[in-house]
Structures are given as structure tokens and as C-alpha cells.
Design a protein around this motif. Structure first.
Motif, PDB file in Angstrom:
ATOM      1  N   GLU A 121       3.815   9.635  10.066  1.00 48.58           N
ATOM      2  CA  GLU A 121       4.710  10.761  10.295  1.00 48.58           C
ATOM      3  C   GLU A 121       5.318  10.632  11.694  1.00 48.58           C
ATOM      4  N   VAL A 122       6.621  10.862  11.798  1.00 44.98           N
ATOM      5  CA  VAL A 122       7.324  10.775  13.077  1.00 44.98           C
ATOM      6  C   VAL A 122       8.091  12.073  13.308  1.00 44.98           C
ATOM      7  N   SER A 123       7.999  12.589  14.524  1.00 43.06           N
ATOM      8  CA  SER A 123       8.728  13.815  14.893  1.00 43.06           C
ATOM      9  C   SER A 123       9.881  13.435  15.815  1.00 43.06           C
ATOM     10  N   ARG A 124      11.099  13.618  15.341  1.00 40.44           N
ATOM     11  CA  ARG A 124      12.256  13.313  16.169  1.00 40.44           C
ATOM     12  C   ARG A 124      12.401  14.290  17.327  1.00 40.44           C
ATOM     13  N   VAL A 125      11.987  15.536  17.091  1.00 43.78           N
ATOM     14  CA  VAL A 125      12.081  16.543  18.163  1.00 43.78           C
ATOM     15  C   VAL A 125      11.183  16.149  19.325  1.00 43.78           C
ATOM     16  N   VAL A 165      -3.159  18.540  14.659  1.00 44.57           N
ATOM     17  CA  VAL A 165      -2.193  17.527  15.083  1.00 44.57           C
ATOM     18  C   VAL A 165      -0.919  17.859  14.325  1.00 44.57           C
ATOM     19  N   LEU A 166       0.011  18.507  15.006  1.00 45.50           N
ATOM     20  CA  LEU A 166       1.166  19.106  14.348  1.00 45.50           C
ATOM     21  C   LEU A 166       2.458  18.493  14.871  1.00 45.50           C
ATOM     22  N   LEU A 167       3.197  17.867  13.974  1.00 41.61           N
ATOM     23  CA  LEU A 167       4.500  17.321  14.316  1.00 41.61           C
ATOM     24  C   LEU A 167       5.627  18.211  13.800  1.00 41.61           C
ATOM     25  N   ARG A 168       5.276  19.192  12.979  1.00 36.57           N
ATOM     26  CA  ARG A 168       6.260  20.089  12.367  1.00 36.57           C
ATOM     27  C   ARG A 168       5.501  21.198  11.678  1.00 36.57           C
ATOM     28  N   SER A 169       6.224  22.102  11.021  1.00 44.15           N
ATOM     29  CA  SER A 169       5.618  23.085  10.134  1.00 44.15           C
ATOM     30  C   SER A 169       5.774  22.599   8.691  1.00 44.15           C
ATOM     31  N   VAL A 210      -6.493  20.089  11.053  1.00 42.01           N
ATOM     32  CA  VAL A 210      -5.245  20.153  10.303  1.00 42.01           C
ATOM     33  C   VAL A 210      -4.285  19.118  10.867  1.00 42.01           C
ATOM     34  N   VAL A 211      -3.666  18.325   9.992  1.00 37.89           N
ATOM     35  CA  VAL A 211      -2.647  17.367  10.410  1.00 37.89           C
ATOM     36  C   VAL A 211      -1.481  17.463   9.438  1.00 37.89           C
ATOM     37  N   THR A 212      -0.275  17.606   9.971  1.00 36.43           N
ATOM     38  CA  THR A 212       0.910  17.717   9.121  1.00 36.43           C
ATOM     39  C   THR A 212       1.279  16.339   8.593  1.00 36.43           C
ATOM     40  N   VAL A 213       1.280  16.223   7.280  1.00 31.79           N
ATOM     41  CA  VAL A 213       1.596  14.953   6.631  1.00 31.79           C
ATOM     42  C   VAL A 213       2.003  15.228   5.195  1.00 31.79           C
ATOM     43  N   ASP A 214       2.933  14.453   4.690  1.00 33.31           N
ATOM     44  CA  ASP A 214       3.354  14.578   3.299  1.00 33.31           C
ATOM     45  C   ASP A 214       2.298  13.974   2.372  1.00 33.31           C
TER      46      ASP A 214
END
Length: 389
Positions: free
Chosen positions: A245-249, A345-349, A364-368
Motif C-alpha cells: 500500500e502506498v499513500s501519495r498524500v 498503521v494507517l495510510l488512509r481511511s 489495525v493496518v489499512t490494506v485492500d
């Protein structure tokens, strides 16, 4: 149907739906679908229709608007918001009031930064210092207040209020003291900041934060995520799941802060650029993460830096599931977040993998595709438990 004298017809209707028809029984009205003798749960709109009083030709209609608001939730939100906003308001009033009452006693340029021995090493114009300090307190006050209000009644409100109140005290105290040590001197170079004030601001910040924490009261524990169906695995069968997962923000933020730090260190004071470089590297570490589920358990690692790295062995996992998270509302932001009995570990909601450990902590980790990851992790943990038994 026209009610007679002394009869009452009560109609309860949602404001977004047509009004239901009332049925008359024994001089009283009953809503369709409501058993006799039972009261229907109040709706946001309530229409009460009474028969004509003595001597009146027309019935009296009373319309009541009842907003259904969860009192406990509103209380929790208002309390947390007040505990965050009030300390900043007090700090702002104290700073601006002290500055204005001492304005004529201050030199044209005042000392605004001091070295470890208490001697001044940074200066600013009198008016500029007033506006800068006031804007800093107001800006941070609005930021922390919005963060606390956005959290609502979720886990994290208490911590946000404590951090906000502590920051207000730890920032407001040195700003007021700075005005006082600059008063009644001919030159800003004469100002001295005793080291005891450093201990005082730290103690005041911790004490104010602890008080806000206590006044906030206990917050509800987040509901445990439902476990995903366990993927059945035979003994010796190998299975693994991995996703990046990559966060552009966060990537743009890390790049901007790092560039600002390098520029400040190269063309200005290196001490001022060093904190920006540290913040940039921390942001950079969480711009991309690889989440892996295999025979070792759960591993969360940065794709750009060797550290940080989070590993949960199979023996420590009690269960896993898929949840929807609000990064700002539940954790107060992005990156690696710490909450009571929760780590994130949150890169988005949005969609996230939730893992509960045997010690009662949730990660909790944000991942598809988190449902697949949770099912495999449950299957691996179940097989590990069978082998251990």
C-alpha cells in the motif's frame, strides 16, 4: 374522521415520510402497525391532534419537533471539545493580555529564543512577536479542537483532549514568561531565561494534560471486529499473502518537509533544519508499507526503509477480521498511531485488517483485500494452535 369533543388523535410521522393514518378505537386513535396498549417509539416529528375544547368550533393542532439526539454522545463530544478549547483560550488571553499591559515596557526588539544557559539567541520585533504568539496559540487551538471534535465518541477522544490541553499549557507558559523577562530592560540582549522555567513548563503541560485526561472520563472500548472465516489448511500445506500500500498524500508531505529541512540546513541554521529532516524521514517511512501473512504470522514493513518493522507471531494472534476505519476520527491522523489497547498503521481511511492478540491489544493496518488476509491468518493461527497442542 373528525374527532369529537374530548377525543384525542395522536399521529406520529417521520419528517421524511408521509404522515400515517390514525385508526380510532374507543374514543382514541392508534397508528397502523401498533398493538393496542403499546406506545410507538417517538419519531423526529410528532403531530398531536386534540379535539375542540369547550366553546371552540375548530380542533386544536399542536406540532412538536423532537430531535433524537444521543445525550451521552453529545455530552462526550462537548466535554472533550471544551477540555481542548478552554486551555488554548486561557493561554491566548493570558499571553495577549500580558503583552498588551507590558507593551510600553518592552524594547523595540525582544528576545524570543534562549540557549541552554538562558542567554538569548533569537530576536523578533515587538509587534511581530505579539501577532506570531497569538496566531500560534489560536491556530493550534483550532487544530486540536477540530481533531477532538472529529473524533466524536470514538476511542481516542480522551487522548486528543489530554494532548491538546497539555500543549496549550506547555506553549502558553513560556510565551507569557518571555514577555515578562523582556520587560523593563534597555536591550533584548539583557533578557535572561532561568532554567527553572523549562522544568515548570514541562510539569505544567503534563499536569494539565493529566487533568484533562481525568476530566474526560472513560471512553468506550471499540467494538471487536468480527472474525473472518478461517481458511482450512492441511498440515504441511504452505500459503502466503502479501500486498503493498502506498499513500501519495504522505509521500508528497514527506518530500515537502524533507526539502524544506535540507534547504533550511544548507542556507540557514542547521539546528532549525534538523527537526524538519527528522519529521520528513518519519513520514517517508510510512509512505509505503508491505503487509505479509505467512507461516511466521503478520509482518508490516516499510517499503523504503528497513525500519520500522512490526511483526506478530502466530502464537500471539487470537483472531483477525476486516473492518472499516476512519483514520482521523478513530486514530487522530495517519502513519503509526498509538491508542489505548490499539495500534494502527494507517495510510488512509477505509478497508483495513484488524488483528487481535492474546494480550487483548488490537492492531489495525489499512490494506485492500483484508478479508482474504484475515481468513488466511486465522487458518494459520488455528493450525499453529493444533500443532502446539
Amino acid at each position: 374522521m373528525t374527532p369529537g369533543h374530548g377525543d384525542a388523535v395522536e399521529m406520529v410521522a417521520d419528517r421524511h415520510s408521509p404522515a400515517p393514518r390514525a385508526r380510532r378505537r374507543g374514543g382514541h386513535a392508534r397508528l397502523p402497525g401498533t398493538a393496542a396498549g403499546r406506545e410507538r417509539e417517538p419519531a423526529p416529528w410528532q403531530l398531536v391532534y386534540f379535539g375542540p375544547p369547550p366553546g371552540a368550533r375548530r380542533p386544536v393542532i399542536v406540532l412538536l419537533q423532537c430531535e433524537q439526539v444521543e445525550g451521552e454522545q453529545m455530552t462526550a463530544i462537548s466535554r472533550g471539545t471544551a477540555l481542548t478549547a478552554v486551555p488554548f483560550a486561557v493561554a491566548t488571553i493570558a499571553y495577549v493580555g500580558t503583552f498588551l499591559t507590558h507593551y510600553d515596557r518592552l524594547p523595540e526588539r525582544i528576545a524570543t529564543h534562549f540557549s541552554f544557559d538562558g542567554s538569548p539567541d533569537g530576536f523578533m520585533g515587538r509587534a511581530s512577536a505579539l501577532w506570531f504568539g497569538g496566531a500560534l496559540l489560536v491556530g493550534l487551538g483550532l487544530l486540536f479542537t477540530v481533531l477532538t471534535a472529529a473524533t466524536g465518541k470514538r476511542a481516542g477522544t480522551r487522548l486528543n483532549a489530554a494532548i491538546g490541553a497539555g500543549t496549550a499549557a506547555a506553549l502558553g507558559y513560556p510565551l507569557v514568561v518571555t514577555v515578562l523577562v523582556n520587560s523593563d530592560i534597555q536591550s533584548a540582549a539583557e533578557a535572561q531565561m532561568p532554567v527553572r522555567h523549562v522544568a515548570a513548563l514541562l510539569f505544567g503541560g503534563l499536569l494539565t494534560g493529566a487533568l484533562a485526561w481525568w476530566l474526560s472520563g472513560a471512553e468506550p472500548r471499540p467494538a471487536a471486529a468480527p472474525e473472518a472465516p478461517s481458511l482450512a489448511l492441511a498440515d504441511g500445506e504452505a500459503a502466503a499473502w502479501s500486498r503493498t500500500e502506498v499513500s501519495r498524500v504522505l509521500l508528497l508531505t514527506a518530500a515537502a518537509v524533507t526539502i524544506a529541512g535540507v534547504s533550511t540546513a544548507a542556507f540557514g541554521a542547521w539546528r532549525s533544519g534538523l527537526p524538519l529532516l527528522v519529521v520528513g524521514l518519519v513520514c517517508l517511512a510510512f509512505t509505503g508499507v508491505r503487509v505479509t501473512v505467512d507461516r511466521r504470522g503478520l509482518t508490516i514493513a516499510s517499503t523504503l526503509l528497513p525500519r520500522p518493522r512490526l511483526a506478530l507471531p502466530l502464537g500471539s494472534i487470537a483472531g483477525a477480521g476486516s473492518v472499516q476505519v476512519n483514520a482521523m476520527g478513530e486514530f487522530g491522523g495517519w502513519g503509526y498511531r498509538i491508542r489505548p489497547n490499539r495500534r494502527g498503521v494507517l495510510l488512509r481511511s477505509g478497508e483495513a485488517l484488524s488483528v487481535r492478540t492474546t494480550g487483548g491489544r488490537e492492531y489495525v493496518v489499512t490494506v485492500d483485500d483484508s478479508t482474504t488476509a484475515a481468513g488466511l491468518l486465522n487458518g494459520l493461527a488455528d493450525r499453529h494452535a493444533r500443532e502446539r497442542d
